[in-house]
Motif scaffolding. Sequence first.
Motif, PDB file in Angstrom:
ATOM      1  N   ASN A  71      -5.273  -3.416  -5.721  1.00  0.00           N
ATOM      2  CA  ASN A  71      -6.516  -2.543  -5.507  1.00  0.00           C
ATOM      3  C   ASN A  71      -6.039  -1.309  -4.859  1.00  0.00           C
ATOM      4  O   ASN A  71      -6.227   0.080  -5.046  1.00  0.00           O
ATOM      5  CB  ASN A  71      -7.434  -3.195  -4.644  1.00  0.00           C
ATOM      6  CG  ASN A  71      -8.516  -3.686  -5.594  1.00  0.00           C
ATOM      7  OD1 ASN A  71      -9.267  -3.212  -6.346  1.00  0.00           O
ATOM      8  ND2 ASN A  71      -8.335  -5.121  -5.497  1.00  0.00           N
ATOM      9  N   LYS A 129      -5.990   2.566  -5.948  1.00  0.00           N
ATOM     10  CA  LYS A 129      -6.745   3.612  -5.369  1.00  0.00           C
ATOM     11  C   LYS A 129      -5.879   4.942  -4.969  1.00  0.00           C
ATOM     12  O   LYS A 129      -6.529   5.916  -4.782  1.00  0.00           O
ATOM     13  CB  LYS A 129      -7.342   2.832  -4.160  1.00  0.00           C
ATOM     14  CG  LYS A 129      -8.277   3.624  -3.074  1.00  0.00           C
ATOM     15  CD  LYS A 129      -9.891   3.444  -3.722  1.00  0.00           C
ATOM     16  CE  LYS A 129     -10.889   4.184  -2.893  1.00  0.00           C
ATOM     17  NZ  LYS A 129     -12.008   3.994  -3.500  1.00  0.00           N
ATOM     18  N   ASP A 169     -12.103  -6.221  -5.342  1.00  0.00           N
ATOM     19  CA  ASP A 169     -12.382  -5.309  -6.075  1.00  0.00           C
ATOM     20  C   ASP A 169     -13.652  -4.431  -5.702  1.00  0.00           C
ATOM     21  O   ASP A 169     -13.663  -3.336  -5.594  1.00  0.00           O
ATOM     22  CB  ASP A 169     -12.505  -5.851  -7.538  1.00  0.00           C
ATOM     23  CG  ASP A 169     -11.478  -6.450  -8.242  1.00  0.00           C
ATOM     24  OD1 ASP A 169     -10.387  -6.204  -7.567  1.00  0.00           O
ATOM     25  OD2 ASP A 169     -11.717  -7.016  -9.159  1.00  0.00           O
TER      26      ASP A 169
END
Length: 249
Positions: free
Chosen positions: A18, A22, A74
């Motif tokens: 993640n 990002k 998530d």
Amino acid sequence: MDLSLVMNTLMSADSLNNISKKTGSSKKEVNDVLVSALPLLLKGAQTQEEDESTAESFMSALTKHSEKDTSNLDSFFDGVDMADGAKIIGHLLGTSTESTTKKVSKSSGASDDNTALILAAAAPLLMSLLGQETKKSKKSSKSDLTGQLLTAVLENVDVGSLLMSALSTKAAEEETTAKKKTATKKSTSTAKKTTTAKKKTSAAKTTAKKKAASTTKTAAKKTTKKKAASKDTGIDLGDAANLLMNLLK
């Protein structure tokens, strides 16, 4: 406080994936930056708690972040505010933020910009996990001194060992995931082969049936034509042939 849980969650495959999405960094960069930076960030948390001028606001921030749901990473990272993350890093590292970021960058091999982004993305999760664990510790303690247990754990924890444990857990997760993918591929491949074989067999049977049907129809048509010829003239074809031979003699 179970700081090993904090480390394992931060270094988990889900977390790294993640943070990678990002920030646009590779998972390796994220991994290496966090390994280099976490001991420094935890030390910064300890300093924030011990300093009278920052202790109250720091514990207030921990309480606020502890309310965030970290059960689904998530969803958690979808709501991460990078600007807020950068502020957290600024508080934890203080005046050494820029120099520390450069040191971590050099140690991890990531660029200065990527290092700053990775730290900003990871900071909210670190604060949420620390806040949740601090809340659990305070509930199980008779002490009313804010953050006392957090300080005690941070002073005595072997961060290096925890990181190695977290990395081992992450490696085990990735190995399990890889095995599942391999098993799925094999199963899919076997199923495809079986389906293809069945289709080929079915096609061959269909073709054979069509040929047989075609042959039968052709024979039937020939027979029908002969019968039709015979009915139309009213003469047996064999007799007609014999008659023609007699006339030619």
